[in-house]
Motif scaffolding. Structure first.
Motif, short mmCIF file in Angstrom:
data_model
loop_
_atom_site.label_atom_id
_atom_site.label_comp_id
_atom_site.label_asym_id
_atom_site.label_seq_id
_atom_site.Cartn_x
_atom_site.Cartn_y
_atom_site.Cartn_z
N ILE A 1 15.82 34.90 12.20
CA ILE A 1 14.64 34.29 12.81
C ILE A 1 15.04 33.92 14.23
N GLU A 2 14.36 34.53 15.21
CA GLU A 2 14.78 34.32 16.61
C GLU A 2 13.58 34.06 17.50
N GLY A 3 13.88 33.50 18.66
CA GLY A 3 12.85 33.32 19.69
C GLY A 3 12.43 31.89 19.87
N GLY A 4 11.27 31.72 20.49
CA GLY A 4 10.74 30.38 20.72
C GLY A 4 11.38 29.68 21.90
N ALA A 5 10.82 28.55 22.25
CA ALA A 5 11.35 27.78 23.36
C ALA A 5 12.72 27.22 23.00
N MET A 6 13.56 27.09 23.97
CA MET A 6 14.89 26.46 23.82
C MET A 6 15.78 27.19 22.83
N GLY A 7 15.43 28.44 22.53
CA GLY A 7 16.23 29.22 21.60
C GLY A 7 17.32 29.98 22.33
N ARG A 8 17.99 30.86 21.60
CA ARG A 8 19.12 31.58 22.20
C ARG A 8 18.77 33.03 22.50
N MET A 9 17.48 33.37 22.38
CA MET A 9 17.11 34.76 22.68
C MET A 9 17.27 34.99 24.18
N PRO A 10 17.92 36.10 24.57
CA PRO A 10 18.10 36.38 26.00
C PRO A 10 16.74 36.44 26.72
N MET A 11 16.70 35.90 27.94
CA MET A 11 15.45 35.81 28.69
C MET A 11 14.80 37.17 28.88
N SER A 12 15.62 38.22 29.05
CA SER A 12 15.04 39.55 29.27
C SER A 12 14.23 39.97 28.04
N ARG A 13 14.75 39.71 26.85
CA ARG A 13 14.03 40.08 25.62
C ARG A 13 12.80 39.21 25.44
N MET A 14 12.97 37.92 25.77
CA MET A 14 11.87 36.97 25.63
C MET A 14 10.70 37.40 26.53
N ARG A 15 11.02 37.85 27.73
CA ARG A 15 9.94 38.27 28.65
C ARG A 15 9.17 39.45 28.08
#
Ligand SMILES: [Cu+2]
Length: 456
Positions: free
Chosen positions: A333-347
């Motif tokens: 389970i990944e993502g969301g605010a303040m998480g560890r997902m790399p910013m490039s993937r989050m974008r």
């Protein structure tokens, strides 16, 4: 609060009629309708205007549906809203075509159209039903109700009370539901929280009871995102079921009861208060306890305290899965605010309006997270690599948590995974079909935390 009991009696009377027509079976050509429609409800305290809601049959919560274990529920869902909808019967181990998930198990029911739900309820217990089309908005607007499946041998209690906890996000001036259902802050953080918290569709619910009375309390968390942390004062007793499924033995109620979105807990409590009041209290964000449900004590029942209750009768198919043969799966389970997902993937995610992934996918997507053989045992590790808790719900089958030493936890359909924690669940894939596996923080589900498995 007189009216609460009158209402409950009226509900039961109405359901008597339901049971009668269900017995008539095929001779009855038109099932009883369950109509999604706009309605007004006095959610906010007296003095505030009524709130416009989306309701089942004009009521908040929707009508309490009660049926005997092993009998058939038949309802014609009539959609009188201006948007498509469908009904999910949460926790009922149902045939797939009746599960109500728009886009997966059926087409959404168009405005003005209807759909006949018809299924046998195999398990006794406390369940609920709610919209499963754009759930984040439709459930928040009021589309949910209790579904109670009664044991053949019901426990010896004086009263059986359903307590459906919910919260509503209302404009503080007009008391109308805030219409912004795609706020990035809600989607990417803890979800959409209400600013008014209540029970059974009202701001402050008070029950009446006599000292030494024994009550069965069926607690249901119908909120979009709120985790209720509760304690009892002047009531003491046992928890006897979780998510509908009976525990092997009644367990003394813990100091604090944690009820994540969509979870249920059945309590059998005795009224032990010495004074005039007992209560269910809720822990607030400010670490203060406040009243969730009041219990006004009016005199004493004739009996003194009773012996502890027996366990509820077990439901069918409660055998633990065969761990030795189980297929291991892992879902991150990944993502969301303040998480560890790399910013490039989050974008990339955010460009498609999503914030979260399950097993690397922002769903729902094809293919399913897993394809399972009918009868196959499975163990699934869910790794919550985010900064928020998630209430993970599997449709169609209950599971057990695999605890330390490969011991099994109780059967559940919704498991709370805390931020940063990892939980393993196990189940036997014994129900064929396409089953959703998603977060019941409904903003999270809408923003990517929706996956599914296929059993065939
Ligand atoms: Cu979540």
């Amino acid at each position: 609060m007189q009216s609460f009991h009158l209402t409950r009696r009226a509900v039961l009377a109405g359901l008597g009629a339901t049971a009668l027509s269900a017995r008539a079976g095929f001779a009855d050509p038109a099932p009883i309708p369950l109509t999604a429609q706009r309605a007004l409800a006095q959610i906010a305290p007296e003095g505030y205007p009524q709130t416009e809601i989306w309701s089942y049959d004009g009521r908040l919560p929707g009508p309490e549906l009660r049926l005997a274990q092993g009998t058939r529920l038949q309802r014609r869902f009539v959609n009188s809203l201006e948007v498509p909808s469908s009904v999910h019967w949460h926790g009922i181990r149902i045939e797939n075509a009746m599960d109500g998930v728009a886009g997966l198990t059926q087409e959404a029911v168009a405005p003005g159209a209807s759909f006949d739900y018809d299924f046998v309820a195999p398990d006794a217990g406390t369940y609920w039903y709610h919209a499963h089309t754009h759930s984040m908005e439709q459930v928040a607007r009021g589309l949910s109700g209790a579904l109670i499946v009664q044991e053949r041998d019901a426990p010896d209690v004086d009263r059986d009370e359903v307590l459906m906890f919910d919260d509503w996000l209302l404009d503080p001036q007009t008391a109308q539901i805030a219409p912004d259902f795609s706020h990035p802050m809600d989607l990417s953080h803890g979800g959409r929280f209400g600013n008014l918290i209540g029970t059974n569709g009202r701001f402050a619910l008070t029950l009446r009871a006599k000292r030494h009375e024994r009550l069965r309390l069926r607690l249901i968390n119908a909120a979009n995102a709120r985790i209720f942390v509760l304690r009892l004062t002047g009531l003491s007793g046992w928890q006897v079921a979780l998510d509908g499924m009976p525990l092997p033995a009644p367990e003394p109620i813990a100091q604090e009861i944690v009820l994540a979105p969509a979870q249920r807990i059945d309590l059998i409590v005795d009224v032990t208060a010495e004074g005039q009041e007992a209560a269910i209290e809720r822990l607030g964000n400010d670490a203060q306890w406040s009243r969730q449900v009041g219990v006004q004590i009016t005199g004493a029942a004739s009996r003194s305290r009773r012996a502890p209750p027996a366990a509820l009768p077990p439901n069918p198919k409660m055998d633990p899965p065969d761990l030795a043969q189980a297929r291991p799966l892992e879902m991150k389970i990944e993502g969301g605010a303040m998480g560890r997902m790399p910013m490039s993937r989050m974008r990339g995610l955010m460009q498609s309006g999503k914030f979260w992934t399950l097993g690397g996918q922002a769903g729902p997507v094809d293919p399913p997270f897993a394809r399972l053989f009918l009868g196959e045992p499975v163990r699934l590790r869910m790794v919550n690599d985010t900064a928020f808790p998630h209430a993970m719900h599997l449709h169609g089958m209950h599971f057990r948590e695999v605890l330390e030493g490969e011991r099994f936890g109780p059967m559940r359909d919704t498991l709370l995974t805390e931020a940063g924690a990892s939980h393993e669940i196990a189940f036997t894939a014994d129900n064929p079909g396409k089953w959703l596996l998603h977060c019941h923080m409904l903003a999270h589900a809408a923003a990517g935390m929706t996956s599914w498995i296929e059993v065939s």
